[in-house]
Scaffold this active site. Structure first.
Site, PDB file in Angstrom:
ATOM      1  N   ASP A   1      23.364-118.973 -59.963  1.00  0.00           N
ATOM      2  CA  ASP A   1      23.387-118.122 -60.256  1.00  0.00           C
ATOM      3  C   ASP A   1      24.448-116.237 -60.049  1.00  0.00           C
ATOM      4  O   ASP A   1      24.663-117.296 -58.947  1.00  0.00           O
ATOM      5  CB  ASP A   1      22.121-117.265 -60.130  1.00  0.00           C
ATOM      6  CG  ASP A   1      21.808-115.914 -60.855  1.00  0.00           C
ATOM      7  OD1 ASP A   1      21.974-115.505 -62.255  1.00  0.00           O
ATOM      8  OD2 ASP A   1      21.586-114.468 -60.103  1.00  0.00           O
TER       9      ASP A   1
ATOM     10  N   ASP B   1      24.298-112.414 -60.763  1.00  0.00           N
ATOM     11  CA  ASP B   1      24.137-111.918 -60.548  1.00  0.00           C
ATOM     12  C   ASP B   1      22.980-111.801 -59.655  1.00  0.00           C
ATOM     13  O   ASP B   1      22.368-112.272 -58.996  1.00  0.00           O
ATOM     14  CB  ASP B   1      23.805-110.500 -60.958  1.00  0.00           C
ATOM     15  CG  ASP B   1      24.733-110.254 -62.058  1.00  0.00           C
ATOM     16  OD1 ASP B   1      25.924-109.980 -61.586  1.00  0.00           O
ATOM     17  OD2 ASP B   1      24.955-110.527 -63.823  1.00  0.00           O
TER      18      ASP B   1
ATOM     19  N   THR C   1      25.819-118.122 -65.678  1.00  0.00           N
ATOM     20  CA  THR C   1      24.873-116.007 -65.722  1.00  0.00           C
ATOM     21  C   THR C   1      24.563-116.173 -66.930  1.00  0.00           C
ATOM     22  O   THR C   1      24.728-116.575 -67.772  1.00  0.00           O
ATOM     23  CB  THR C   1      25.791-116.007 -64.996  1.00  0.00           C
ATOM     24  OG1 THR C   1      26.026-114.690 -64.923  1.00  0.00           O
ATOM     25  CG2 THR C   1      26.804-115.768 -66.152  1.00  0.00           C
ATOM     26  N   SER C   2      23.340-115.357 -66.530  1.00  0.00           N
ATOM     27  CA  SER C   2      22.672-114.470 -67.997  1.00  0.00           C
ATOM     28  C   SER C   2      23.280-113.523 -68.359  1.00  0.00           C
ATOM     29  O   SER C   2      23.105-113.189 -69.270  1.00  0.00           O
ATOM     30  CB  SER C   2      21.818-114.101 -67.673  1.00  0.00           C
ATOM     31  OG  SER C   2      20.855-114.783 -67.385  1.00  0.00           O
TER      32      SER C   2
ATOM     33  N   LYS D   1      17.205-117.632 -69.813  1.00  0.00           N
ATOM     34  CA  LYS D   1      17.069-118.346 -68.438  1.00  0.00           C
ATOM     35  C   LYS D   1      15.537-117.342 -68.929  1.00  0.00           C
ATOM     36  O   LYS D   1      15.582-115.910 -69.019  1.00  0.00           O
ATOM     37  CB  LYS D   1      17.175-117.612 -67.010  1.00  0.00           C
ATOM     38  CG  LYS D   1      18.508-118.311 -66.638  1.00  0.00           C
ATOM     39  CD  LYS D   1      19.169-117.794 -65.512  1.00  0.00           C
ATOM     40  CE  LYS D   1      20.488-118.317 -65.078  1.00  0.00           C
ATOM     41  NZ  LYS D   1      20.504-117.824 -63.683  1.00  0.00           N
TER      42      LYS D   1
ATOM     43  N   ASP E   1      17.886-116.012 -57.802  1.00  0.00           N
ATOM     44  CA  ASP E   1      17.583-114.912 -56.869  1.00  0.00           C
ATOM     45  C   ASP E   1      16.391-113.973 -57.836  1.00  0.00           C
ATOM     46  O   ASP E   1      15.770-113.176 -57.212  1.00  0.00           O
ATOM     47  CB  ASP E   1      18.649-113.410 -56.309  1.00  0.00           C
ATOM     48  CG  ASP E   1      18.999-112.986 -57.590  1.00  0.00           C
ATOM     49  OD1 ASP E   1      19.151-111.352 -58.105  1.00  0.00           O
ATOM     50  OD2 ASP E   1      19.373-113.871 -58.740  1.00  0.00           O
TER      51      ASP E   1
END
Length: 217
Positions: free
Chosen positions: A13, A15, A106-107, A138, A163
């Site tokens: 991931d 961030d 990543t989102s 996600k 995270d």
């Protein structure tokens, strides 16, 4: 060696995992929430690990143009890179991972991911799966499955670094092993997975015969 299965590849991931962008993210989303009359304190914990489109749609606000709101958030996030830095120890950790053995999932949208990786001084890997590349974000496993496929490995042979709760569930749903970085979301138990505050005490070790492992340093 830590009690973590050897892996063919690492899927990160971004961030709160590779870099410290949570403050910037929350500044932008606070402004967005205030524009729409949302309770900021209850809203902010719901945004982490999720795509902007999913976060906005989940509010079920009347009379809004979701695409226009996504564009507003993206523009604001692109402009706010204050405080974005690499996670402690990540550059040294990635130095032990060969090219073609790691990816970012990543989102964030592609442009924002590239902006934040550059702001943190991190190299962008050959495989970066961003928000617009998957149908379901996600906690759906789509992003991690796509990254694993592009690297040429089954998800079950990969180790996901996350995270957020949504990200951890996505890794679990993909059938991957999961390692949690706890330093930014403040999740002391790592959602029940192996975990560390950051990478400063970790080292990645690659063996061509057996793959990647993590050791304490």
């Amino acid at each position: 060696m830590l009690d973590i299965p050897r892996s063919a590849a690492f899927l990160f991931d971004m961030d709160g995992t590779l870099l410290t962008s949570i403050s910037a993210t929350e500044r932008v989303w606070t402004r967005w929430a205030e524009r729409h009359g949302l309770d900021v304190a209850s809203f902010l914990p719901t945004i982490h690990g999720r795509r902007a489109a999913d976060t906005i749609a989940a509010q079920d606000l009347d009379g809004i143009d979701v695409e226009a709101e996504i564009a507003w958030v993206l523009e604001a996030e692109m402009a706010d890179t204050a405080g974005i830095e690499p996670a402690p120890g990540i550059a040294e950790f990635l130095a032990g991972v060969p090219a073609g053995r790691w990816a970012v999932v990543t989102s964030a949208q592609q442009a924002l991911a590239e902006r934040r990786m550059a702001a943190a001084g991190l190299n962008i890997p050959d495989v970066l799966v961003s928000a617009e590349q998957v149908t379901a974000g996600k906690p759906a496993p789509d992003g991690f499955e796509l990254a694993a496929r592009r690297l040429g490995f089954p998800p079950r042979e990969c180790l996901v670094f996350e995270d957020s709760h949504a990200g951890v569930k996505a890794g679990e749903n993909a059938g991957a092993s999961v390692f949690v970085i706890t330093g930014y979301q403040g999740v002391p138990d790592g959602f029940g997975h192996p975990n560390a505050r950051d990478y400063s005490g970790l080292r990645a070790v690659f063996d061509p015969a057996s793959g990647l492992s993590i050791e304490a340093r």
